[in-house]
Design a protein around this motif. Structure first.
Motif, short mmCIF file in Angstrom:
data_model
loop_
_atom_site.label_atom_id
_atom_site.label_comp_id
_atom_site.label_asym_id
_atom_site.label_seq_id
_atom_site.Cartn_x
_atom_site.Cartn_y
_atom_site.Cartn_z
N UNK A 1 -6.49 1.48 -4.78
CA UNK A 1 -6.86 1.59 -3.37
C UNK A 1 -7.27 0.23 -2.81
N UNK A 2 -8.05 -0.51 -3.55
CA UNK A 2 -8.51 -1.81 -3.07
C UNK A 2 -7.34 -2.78 -2.85
N UNK A 3 -6.37 -2.72 -3.73
CA UNK A 3 -5.19 -3.58 -3.56
C UNK A 3 -4.44 -3.22 -2.29
N UNK A 4 -4.15 -1.92 -2.10
CA UNK A 4 -3.39 -1.48 -0.93
C UNK A 4 -4.17 -1.69 0.37
N UNK B 1 -0.48 -5.20 7.71
CA UNK B 1 -0.23 -3.98 8.52
C UNK B 1 1.17 -3.43 8.29
N UNK B 2 1.72 -3.66 7.09
CA UNK B 2 3.07 -3.20 6.80
C UNK B 2 3.07 -1.69 6.55
N UNK B 3 4.23 -1.09 6.79
CA UNK B 3 4.36 0.34 6.61
C UNK B 3 4.20 0.74 5.15
N UNK B 4 4.77 -0.07 4.24
CA UNK B 4 4.70 0.28 2.82
C UNK B 4 3.26 0.26 2.32
N UNK B 5 2.50 -0.74 2.73
CA UNK B 5 1.10 -0.80 2.28
C UNK B 5 0.29 0.35 2.87
N UNK B 6 0.61 0.73 4.12
CA UNK B 6 -0.07 1.87 4.75
C UNK B 6 0.22 3.16 3.98
N UNK B 7 1.48 3.38 3.65
CA UNK B 7 1.86 4.60 2.94
C UNK B 7 1.23 4.64 1.55
N UNK B 8 1.22 3.50 0.87
CA UNK B 8 0.60 3.45 -0.45
C UNK B 8 -0.90 3.73 -0.38
N UNK B 9 -1.54 3.12 0.61
CA UNK B 9 -2.99 3.30 0.78
C UNK B 9 -3.32 4.76 1.10
N UNK C 1 -9.10 12.68 1.97
CA UNK C 1 -7.97 13.24 2.71
C UNK C 1 -8.12 13.03 4.22
N UNK C 2 -9.29 13.31 4.73
CA UNK C 2 -9.50 13.15 6.16
C UNK C 2 -9.31 11.71 6.59
N UNK C 3 -9.84 10.78 5.80
CA UNK C 3 -9.72 9.35 6.12
C UNK C 3 -8.25 8.90 6.05
N UNK C 4 -7.50 9.44 5.08
CA UNK C 4 -6.09 9.10 4.95
C UNK C 4 -5.30 9.56 6.17
N UNK C 5 -5.60 10.77 6.63
CA UNK C 5 -4.93 11.31 7.81
C UNK C 5 -5.30 10.51 9.05
N UNK C 6 -6.57 10.16 9.18
CA UNK C 6 -7.00 9.35 10.33
C UNK C 6 -6.28 8.00 10.36
N UNK D 1 8.98 6.79 8.88
CA UNK D 1 8.57 7.58 7.72
C UNK D 1 7.08 7.91 7.74
N UNK D 2 6.29 7.17 8.51
CA UNK D 2 4.85 7.45 8.59
C UNK D 2 4.61 8.85 9.13
N UNK D 3 5.39 9.25 10.13
CA UNK D 3 5.23 10.59 10.69
C UNK D 3 5.61 11.66 9.68
N UNK D 4 6.60 11.38 8.85
CA UNK D 4 6.98 12.33 7.80
C UNK D 4 5.84 12.50 6.80
N UNK D 5 5.18 11.40 6.47
CA UNK D 5 4.04 11.48 5.56
C UNK D 5 2.88 12.24 6.20
#
Length: 424
Positions: free
Chosen positions: A155-158, A166-174, A185-190, A204-208
């Protein structure tokens, strides 16, 4: 060899192969068959024979010591899942690598991960990060930590990567780590919602985000993201994706609140036929009548005329006043369409209002030819036979209906009571 016939026409512009393969570099070993082996390898790739191509690139490396050949070999070996072989060759040669070292080491690390040699993979990644602090390499380390169940480290790395890029891949990983492993879970959704509010819903962010909402059974969230996605694809005129999103959205809208589904269809104009059916389901005959008349005027589709007749009949307070108009519309329709739903509808009206029982039974029997087990049609048949005083056959058919559906429906209950009395 069989490849000689291809040599004159073989293209060197294979997208998977670096064209530098054919360049000479005299600081390496000289190999007389180098050019021929390259051509053979390219032809094998063109044929989809990655096994032979991989073997040739390895031979090219062994005979020339050119790192580009080792890189091409490692990529092909990884794709072929020859992890042990790949790891062995890289370990033997990694101390002498130079210009392609980092690229080769990344493939090597991926092979280590596949073999679950996670401690060694972590060590190699950290060494690589001392040389190049790239986002993809950091992400690789995060993946190793996940596999080692060291989720806070991942988590700390991502988190750091997302803060910096602010890349999409780092956001999805995080968000994945937070949602699945660190009980946030709530924080991830926010986090994803904040991204979508700025960037929109075409990626793909919306799919996630949709996946998380579905996992949480958050119907409001699912509907919200599907609406945004629908509008995005509508603007982009992506009809294939639009249809998929629409069907999923309507499923959830109807599951939650049919009136919300109606409102969406009214606002978006997405599907007038679906809107018409929902108007009828909710007995909103006034809106249904207005819409179906518009559709008939715009398209001339005779099927809409039949639906106009049905809605006209269902919305009438005094049905006797509209019988002539309704019957005329159905008769016009049935001169063109051979539709069992409309045949039964007209037949039942003719029977129930004692207009022409014989003709009504004709239409009902036409409907039963197409759908002999339809209980509504069998009910119409029984009612017509009752009207003709054929109480025995009316009873036989009505009994079949009642045994299947019971008598909760008022109309069926009335028919059953009348027909039982007639059959005594």
């Amino acid at each position: 060899m069989i490849f000689l016939i291809f040599l004159s026409g073989c293209s060197l512009n294979n997208e998977n192969i670096n064209t530098n393969l054919i360049k000479k570099d005299f600081k390496y070993k000289t190999f007389a068959l180098e050019d021929r082996y390259i051509m053979f390898a390219l032809e094998y790739l063109r044929q989809g024979n990655n096994e032979e191509a991989s073997d040739l690139f390895l031979k090219l490396f062994e005979n020339t010591l050119k790192e580009q050949y080792l890189l091409e070999y490692t990529k092909l070996a990884f794709g072929l899942k020859r992890y042990d072989e790949l790891i062995s060759y890289v370990q033997k040669n990694k101390n002498t690598l130079d210009e392609n070292k980092n690229q080769i080491l990344k493939v090597y690390i991926l092979a280590l991960i596949q073999k679950s040699e996670l401690d060694l993979a972590e060590k190699e990644i950290k060494n690589l990060l001392k040389v190049e602090n790239e986002e993809s390499t950091n992400e690789l380390l995060g993946n190793v930590y996940i596999k080692k169940a060291e989720y806070k480290k991942a988590k700390e790395i991502y988190k750091k990567l997302y803060k910096n890029s602010s890349s999409m891949s780092s956001l999805l990983n995080l968000s994945n780590v937070m949602y699945q492993f660190t009980d946030e879970k709530k924080e991830a959704i926010n986090l994803l919602e904040s991204y979508v509010n700025v960037k929109g819903c075409g990626n793909i962010v919306c799919s996630k985000l949709l996946e998380f909402y579905q996992n949480d059974n958050n119907i409001d969230g699912v509907i919200s993201i599907l609406k945004r996605t629908y509008l995005t694809f509508k603007d982009e005129e992506n009809s294939q994706m639009l249809d998929k999103i629409y069907k999923l959205l309507m499923f959830y809208l109807e599951k939650k609140d049919i009136n919300e589904a109606i409102f969406f269809l009214e606002e978006s104009g997405a599907d007038d036929n679906k809107l018409l059916s929902l108007y009828r389901v909710t007995n909103n005959y006034k809106k249904a009548n207005k819409l179906v008349n518009k559709l008939y005027k715009d398209t001339g589709n005779i099927d809409y005329l039949a639906q106009i007749a049905i809605i006209e009949f269902e919305m009438a307070k005094d049905k006797k006043k509209v019988l002539k108009s309704v019957i005329k519309k159905f008769e016009d329709v049935l001169t063109i369409l051979d539709n069992h739903v409309y045949q039964n509808y007209l037949g039942y009206i003719l029977i129930d209002f004692d207009i022409d029982v014989e003709k009504g039974l004709y239409y009902v029997n036409k409907a039963l030819e197409k759908a002999p087990d339809n209980l509504a049609y069998i009910d119409s048949l029984a009612w017509g036979l009752y009207k003709q005083k054929d109480c025995k056959n009316a009873y036989i058919n009505m009994k079949r209906v009642v045994e299947s559906t019971g008598t909760n429906d008022n109309e069926i209950k009335l028919h059953w009571e009348k027909i039982k009395e007639c059959n005594k």
